[in-house]
Design a protein around this motif. Structure first.
Motif, PDB file in Angstrom:
ATOM      1  N   CYS A 195      12.663  33.164 -14.334  1.00  0.00           N
ATOM      2  CA  CYS A 195      13.621  32.130 -15.195  1.00  0.00           C
ATOM      3  C   CYS A 195      14.499  32.937 -16.134  1.00  0.00           C
ATOM      4  O   CYS A 195      14.285  34.245 -16.481  1.00  0.00           O
ATOM      5  CB  CYS A 195      12.774  31.179 -15.914  1.00  0.00           C
ATOM      6  SG  CYS A 195      11.779  31.784 -17.239  1.00  0.00           S
ATOM      7  N   VAL A 196      15.605  32.317 -16.709  1.00  0.00           N
ATOM      8  CA  VAL A 196      16.351  33.138 -17.632  1.00  0.00           C
ATOM      9  C   VAL A 196      15.465  33.687 -18.646  1.00  0.00           C
ATOM     10  O   VAL A 196      15.655  34.856 -19.161  1.00  0.00           O
ATOM     11  CB  VAL A 196      17.511  32.087 -18.226  1.00  0.00           C
ATOM     12  CG1 VAL A 196      18.262  32.849 -19.114  1.00  0.00           C
ATOM     13  CG2 VAL A 196      18.627  31.621 -17.046  1.00  0.00           C
ATOM     14  N   HIS A 197      14.609  32.799 -19.443  1.00  0.00           N
ATOM     15  CA  HIS A 197      13.907  33.220 -20.532  1.00  0.00           C
ATOM     16  C   HIS A 197      13.101  34.619 -20.167  1.00  0.00           C
ATOM     17  O   HIS A 197      13.130  35.300 -21.072  1.00  0.00           O
ATOM     18  CB  HIS A 197      13.049  32.212 -20.981  1.00  0.00           C
ATOM     19  CG  HIS A 197      12.118  32.517 -21.933  1.00  0.00           C
ATOM     20  ND1 HIS A 197      12.720  32.583 -23.328  1.00  0.00           N
ATOM     21  CD2 HIS A 197      10.568  32.738 -22.097  1.00  0.00           C
ATOM     22  CE1 HIS A 197      11.398  32.903 -24.222  1.00  0.00           C
ATOM     23  NE2 HIS A 197      10.278  32.961 -23.358  1.00  0.00           N
ATOM     24  N   HIS A 198      12.317  34.441 -19.320  1.00  0.00           N
ATOM     25  CA  HIS A 198      11.356  35.743 -19.043  1.00  0.00           C
ATOM     26  C   HIS A 198      12.134  36.770 -18.362  1.00  0.00           C
ATOM     27  O   HIS A 198      11.897  37.906 -18.495  1.00  0.00           O
ATOM     28  CB  HIS A 198      10.225  35.253 -17.926  1.00  0.00           C
ATOM     29  CG  HIS A 198       9.363  34.480 -18.554  1.00  0.00           C
ATOM     30  ND1 HIS A 198       9.109  33.140 -18.432  1.00  0.00           N
ATOM     31  CD2 HIS A 198       8.206  34.756 -19.874  1.00  0.00           C
ATOM     32  CE1 HIS A 198       8.127  32.704 -19.246  1.00  0.00           C
ATOM     33  NE2 HIS A 198       7.605  33.701 -20.131  1.00  0.00           N
ATOM     34  N   CYS A 199      13.330  36.740 -17.727  1.00  0.00           N
ATOM     35  CA  CYS A 199      14.155  37.748 -17.286  1.00  0.00           C
ATOM     36  C   CYS A 199      14.652  38.477 -18.310  1.00  0.00           C
ATOM     37  O   CYS A 199      14.795  39.834 -18.334  1.00  0.00           O
ATOM     38  CB  CYS A 199      15.322  37.216 -16.232  1.00  0.00           C
ATOM     39  SG  CYS A 199      14.735  36.909 -14.667  1.00  0.00           S
ATOM     40  N   ALA A 200      15.203  37.704 -19.571  1.00  0.00           N
ATOM     41  CA  ALA A 200      15.633  38.485 -20.590  1.00  0.00           C
ATOM     42  C   ALA A 200      14.479  39.186 -21.308  1.00  0.00           C
ATOM     43  O   ALA A 200      14.745  40.319 -22.010  1.00  0.00           O
ATOM     44  CB  ALA A 200      16.063  37.335 -21.636  1.00  0.00           C
ATOM     45  N   ARG A 201      13.350  38.513 -21.573  1.00  0.00           N
ATOM     46  CA  ARG A 201      12.269  39.330 -22.121  1.00  0.00           C
ATOM     47  C   ARG A 201      11.817  40.650 -21.285  1.00  0.00           C
ATOM     48  O   ARG A 201      11.422  41.722 -21.994  1.00  0.00           O
ATOM     49  CB  ARG A 201      11.183  38.362 -22.286  1.00  0.00           C
ATOM     50  CG  ARG A 201      11.576  37.277 -23.220  1.00  0.00           C
ATOM     51  CD  ARG A 201      10.397  36.108 -23.469  1.00  0.00           C
ATOM     52  NE  ARG A 201       8.987  36.534 -24.178  1.00  0.00           N
ATOM     53  CZ  ARG A 201       9.180  36.409 -25.537  1.00  0.00           C
ATOM     54  NH1 ARG A 201      10.223  35.930 -26.098  1.00  0.00           N
ATOM     55  NH2 ARG A 201       8.088  36.601 -25.916  1.00  0.00           N
ATOM     56  N   LEU A 202      11.977  40.557 -19.914  1.00  0.00           N
ATOM     57  CA  LEU A 202      11.587  41.576 -19.232  1.00  0.00           C
ATOM     58  C   LEU A 202      12.439  42.787 -19.196  1.00  0.00           C
ATOM     59  O   LEU A 202      12.242  43.840 -19.493  1.00  0.00           O
ATOM     60  CB  LEU A 202      11.372  40.965 -17.736  1.00  0.00           C
ATOM     61  CG  LEU A 202      11.222  42.028 -16.512  1.00  0.00           C
ATOM     62  CD1 LEU A 202       9.719  42.885 -16.944  1.00  0.00           C
ATOM     63  CD2 LEU A 202      11.065  41.640 -15.302  1.00  0.00           C
ATOM     64  N   LEU A 203      14.097  42.353 -19.162  1.00  0.00           N
ATOM     65  CA  LEU A 203      15.081  43.142 -19.470  1.00  0.00           C
ATOM     66  C   LEU A 203      15.114  44.128 -20.772  1.00  0.00           C
ATOM     67  O   LEU A 203      15.270  45.319 -20.852  1.00  0.00           O
ATOM     68  CB  LEU A 203      16.348  42.470 -19.331  1.00  0.00           C
ATOM     69  CG  LEU A 203      17.610  43.194 -19.183  1.00  0.00           C
ATOM     70  CD1 LEU A 203      17.838  44.218 -17.912  1.00  0.00           C
ATOM     71  CD2 LEU A 203      18.753  42.298 -19.349  1.00  0.00           C
ATOM     72  N   ALA A 204      14.591  43.259 -21.732  1.00  0.00           N
ATOM     73  CA  ALA A 204      14.360  44.049 -23.022  1.00  0.00           C
ATOM     74  C   ALA A 204      13.424  45.056 -22.989  1.00  0.00           C
ATOM     75  O   ALA A 204      13.435  46.182 -23.503  1.00  0.00           O
ATOM     76  CB  ALA A 204      14.087  42.888 -24.235  1.00  0.00           C
TER      77      ALA A 204
END
Length: 99
Positions: free
Chosen positions: A55-64
């Protein structure tokens, strides 16, 4: 003589073992936050070419938290921009400090 080749796939950036049901594959096991949107809204590639959809939320957290990671080039631009924008405001492993 027939020549045989085997298809080798890259393992995911985040292994899906023991996932909480209903959470996307990009959600870290220790991250208590819920998913936002479809569980396959985007795909993150790490610097070794391994990928994981989430999902957008966890992809952003993973990318960080992944050095050299990026959003897959076929993700729609609006979704990719949202992920990059969110990731830029997060520290790596944000759930460890309550974010």
């Amino acid at each position: 003589m027939e020549r045989r080749t085997e298809h080798v796939t890259n393992p995911p950036a985040v292994p899906p073992a023991d996932r909480v049901p209903g959470r996307c594959a990009a959600a870290a096991d220790k991250d208590p936050t819920g998913c936002e949107g479809p569980p396959d809204a985007a795909t993150i590639l790490d610097r070794h070419g391994r990928e994981v959809a989430g999902c957008v939320h966890h992809c952003a957290r993973l990318l960080a938290g992944l050095e050299g990671a990026r959003v897959h080039p076929f993700v729609p631009a609006a979704c990719a921009l949202e992920i990059y924008s969110r990731a830029s405001e997060l520290p790596p492993f944000a759930w460890e400090i309550g974010r």
